[in-house]
Design a protein around this motif. Sequence first.
Motif, PDB file in Angstrom:
ATOM      1  N   GLN A 130       0.735  -1.390  -0.047  1.00 33.79           N
ATOM      2  CA  GLN A 130       0.062   0.084   0.155  1.00 33.79           C
ATOM      3  C   GLN A 130       0.916   1.455   0.031  1.00 33.79           C
ATOM      4  O   GLN A 130       0.373   2.103  -0.379  1.00 33.79           O
ATOM      5  N   ASP A 131       2.136   1.230   0.560  1.00 34.12           N
ATOM      6  CA  ASP A 131       2.688   2.514   0.524  1.00 34.12           C
ATOM      7  C   ASP A 131       3.785   2.789  -0.521  1.00 34.12           C
ATOM      8  O   ASP A 131       5.057   3.324  -0.416  1.00 34.12           O
ATOM      9  N   VAL A 132       3.791   1.841  -1.717  1.00 38.79           N
ATOM     10  CA  VAL A 132       4.559   1.871  -2.547  1.00 38.79           C
ATOM     11  C   VAL A 132       4.246   3.326  -3.551  1.00 38.79           C
ATOM     12  O   VAL A 132       3.244   3.711  -3.738  1.00 38.79           O
ATOM     13  N   LYS A 133       5.417   3.944  -3.896  1.00 41.16           N
ATOM     14  CA  LYS A 133       5.516   4.976  -4.906  1.00 41.16           C
ATOM     15  C   LYS A 133       5.687   4.320  -6.252  1.00 41.16           C
ATOM     16  O   LYS A 133       6.847   3.995  -6.420  1.00 41.16           O
ATOM     17  N   VAL A 134       4.577   4.782  -7.179  1.00 39.45           N
ATOM     18  CA  VAL A 134       4.687   4.150  -8.351  1.00 39.45           C
ATOM     19  C   VAL A 134       4.871   5.470  -9.245  1.00 39.45           C
ATOM     20  O   VAL A 134       4.006   6.484  -9.202  1.00 39.45           O
ATOM     21  N   VAL A 135       6.016   5.228 -10.423  1.00 37.59           N
ATOM     22  CA  VAL A 135       5.937   6.395 -11.297  1.00 37.59           C
ATOM     23  C   VAL A 135       5.573   5.651 -12.639  1.00 37.59           C
ATOM     24  O   VAL A 135       6.247   4.673 -12.858  1.00 37.59           O
ATOM     25  N   LYS A 136       4.492   6.185 -13.522  1.00 34.30           N
ATOM     26  CA  LYS A 136       4.255   5.554 -14.697  1.00 34.30           C
ATOM     27  C   LYS A 136       4.720   6.377 -15.801  1.00 34.30           C
ATOM     28  O   LYS A 136       4.380   7.604 -15.868  1.00 34.30           O
ATOM     29  N   VAL A 137       5.320   5.694 -16.724  1.00 33.77           N
ATOM     30  CA  VAL A 137       6.069   6.384 -17.938  1.00 33.77           C
ATOM     31  C   VAL A 137       5.851   5.517 -19.113  1.00 33.77           C
ATOM     32  O   VAL A 137       6.192   4.536 -19.196  1.00 33.77           O
ATOM     33  N   PRO A 138       4.515   6.053 -19.720  1.00 31.19           N
ATOM     34  CA  PRO A 138       4.172   5.442 -21.038  1.00 31.19           C
ATOM     35  C   PRO A 138       5.160   5.411 -22.101  1.00 31.19           C
ATOM     36  O   PRO A 138       5.790   6.219 -22.327  1.00 31.19           O
ATOM     37  N   VAL A 139       5.320   4.200 -22.794  1.00 33.27           N
ATOM     38  CA  VAL A 139       6.277   4.035 -23.729  1.00 33.27           C
ATOM     39  C   VAL A 139       5.731   3.385 -25.160  1.00 33.27           C
ATOM     40  O   VAL A 139       4.537   3.267 -25.139  1.00 33.27           O
ATOM     41  N   THR A 140       6.401   3.806 -26.205  1.00 32.62           N
ATOM     42  CA  THR A 140       6.008   3.136 -27.278  1.00 32.62           C
ATOM     43  C   THR A 140       7.201   2.749 -28.305  1.00 32.62           C
ATOM     44  O   THR A 140       8.317   3.350 -27.912  1.00 32.62           O
ATOM     45  N   ASP A 141       6.890   1.713 -28.984  1.00 33.11           N
ATOM     46  CA  ASP A 141       8.220   1.275 -29.688  1.00 33.11           C
ATOM     47  C   ASP A 141       7.966   2.118 -31.342  1.00 33.11           C
ATOM     48  O   ASP A 141       8.453   1.748 -32.220  1.00 33.11           O
ATOM     49  N   GLY A 142       7.010   2.838 -31.376  1.00 29.13           N
ATOM     50  CA  GLY A 142       6.716   3.520 -32.643  1.00 29.13           C
ATOM     51  C   GLY A 142       5.654   3.077 -33.308  1.00 29.13           C
ATOM     52  O   GLY A 142       5.306   3.609 -34.350  1.00 29.13           O
ATOM     53  N   GLY A 143       5.080   2.011 -33.024  1.00 30.35           N
ATOM     54  CA  GLY A 143       3.964   1.222 -33.726  1.00 30.35           C
ATOM     55  C   GLY A 143       2.361   1.614 -33.108  1.00 30.35           C
ATOM     56  O   GLY A 143       2.491   2.836 -32.604  1.00 30.35           O
ATOM     57  N   ASP A 144       1.609   0.763 -33.284  1.00 30.25           N
ATOM     58  CA  ASP A 144       0.401   0.930 -32.808  1.00 30.25           C
ATOM     59  C   ASP A 144       0.391   1.514 -31.383  1.00 30.25           C
ATOM     60  O   ASP A 144       1.006   1.223 -30.489  1.00 30.25           O
ATOM     61  N   GLY A 145      -0.482   2.510 -31.006  1.00 29.75           N
ATOM     62  CA  GLY A 145      -0.667   3.167 -29.775  1.00 29.75           C
ATOM     63  C   GLY A 145       0.303   4.447 -29.543  1.00 29.75           C
ATOM     64  O   GLY A 145      -0.004   5.185 -28.507  1.00 29.75           O
ATOM     65  N   MET A 146       1.243   4.779 -30.493  1.00 35.76           N
ATOM     66  CA  MET A 146       2.298   5.835 -30.343  1.00 35.76           C
ATOM     67  C   MET A 146       1.427   6.987 -30.022  1.00 35.76           C
ATOM     68  O   MET A 146       2.004   7.846 -29.261  1.00 35.76           O
ATOM     69  N   LEU A 147       0.701   7.531 -30.847  1.00 36.45           N
ATOM     70  CA  LEU A 147       0.000   8.717 -30.834  1.00 36.45           C
ATOM     71  C   LEU A 147      -0.703   8.770 -29.513  1.00 36.45           C
ATOM     72  O   LEU A 147      -0.524   9.990 -28.764  1.00 36.45           O
ATOM     73  N   ASN A 148      -1.101   8.297 -28.731  1.00 35.30           N
ATOM     74  CA  ASN A 148      -1.918   8.064 -27.699  1.00 35.30           C
ATOM     75  C   ASN A 148      -0.772   8.328 -26.522  1.00 35.30           C
ATOM     76  O   ASN A 148      -1.154   9.038 -25.574  1.00 35.30           O
ATOM     77  N   VAL A 149       0.274   7.651 -26.652  1.00 34.54           N
ATOM     78  CA  VAL A 149       1.440   7.875 -25.849  1.00 34.54           C
ATOM     79  C   VAL A 149       1.799   9.213 -25.458  1.00 34.54           C
ATOM     80  O   VAL A 149       1.964  10.012 -24.747  1.00 34.54           O
ATOM     81  N   PHE A 150       2.075   9.733 -27.035  1.00 31.24           N
ATOM     82  CA  PHE A 150       2.384  11.388 -27.009  1.00 31.24           C
ATOM     83  C   PHE A 150       1.306  12.370 -26.604  1.00 31.24           C
ATOM     84  O   PHE A 150       1.699  13.176 -25.655  1.00 31.24           O
ATOM     85  N   LEU A 151      -0.076  11.954 -26.718  1.00 34.48           N
ATOM     86  CA  LEU A 151      -0.836  12.605 -26.035  1.00 34.48           C
ATOM     87  C   LEU A 151      -0.978  12.554 -24.584  1.00 34.48           C
ATOM     88  O   LEU A 151      -1.289  13.468 -23.892  1.00 34.48           O
ATOM     89  N   HIS A 152      -0.663  11.470 -24.214  1.00 32.14           N
ATOM     90  CA  HIS A 152      -0.428  11.327 -22.663  1.00 32.14           C
ATOM     91  C   HIS A 152       0.449  12.042 -21.993  1.00 32.14           C
ATOM     92  O   HIS A 152       0.503  12.768 -20.925  1.00 32.14           O
TER      93      HIS A 152
END
Length: 115
Positions: free
Chosen positions: A33-55
């Motif tokens: 419960q006390d974990v500090k989580v940092v989320k960094v969306p990533v992409t390999d340049g294929g499907d989903g790349m635009l959504n990562v940049f928008l985020h």
Amino acid sequence: MKHIILAIDSFKGCLSSVEAEDAAEHGLRERWQDVKVVKVPVTDGGDGMLNVFLHLFDCEKVAVNCHDALMRPIQVNYAVREDNTVIIESALSCGINLLKSHELNPLRATTYGLG
């Protein structure tokens, strides 16, 4: 306190990078419960790349009419950052994910709709 960085690429046809990281964070928080989580969306340049940049960046999402790899009309999005950098995910207009298996033919397909 534990510190964890999540940098998970998408799972094609299943989860986006953001969704995968949200699921992983949920699992981690069930255990710690006390974990500090940092989320960094990533992409390999294929499907989903635009959504990562928008985020990751403050972008305006723009819809445009174009054609898929078989020249069928479709509507896709691109993004424009504040500094006028344009982000285009080519897979949205001419990616093989838009085609059925019997339509996969490099002699008929084109990237014309991208440009």
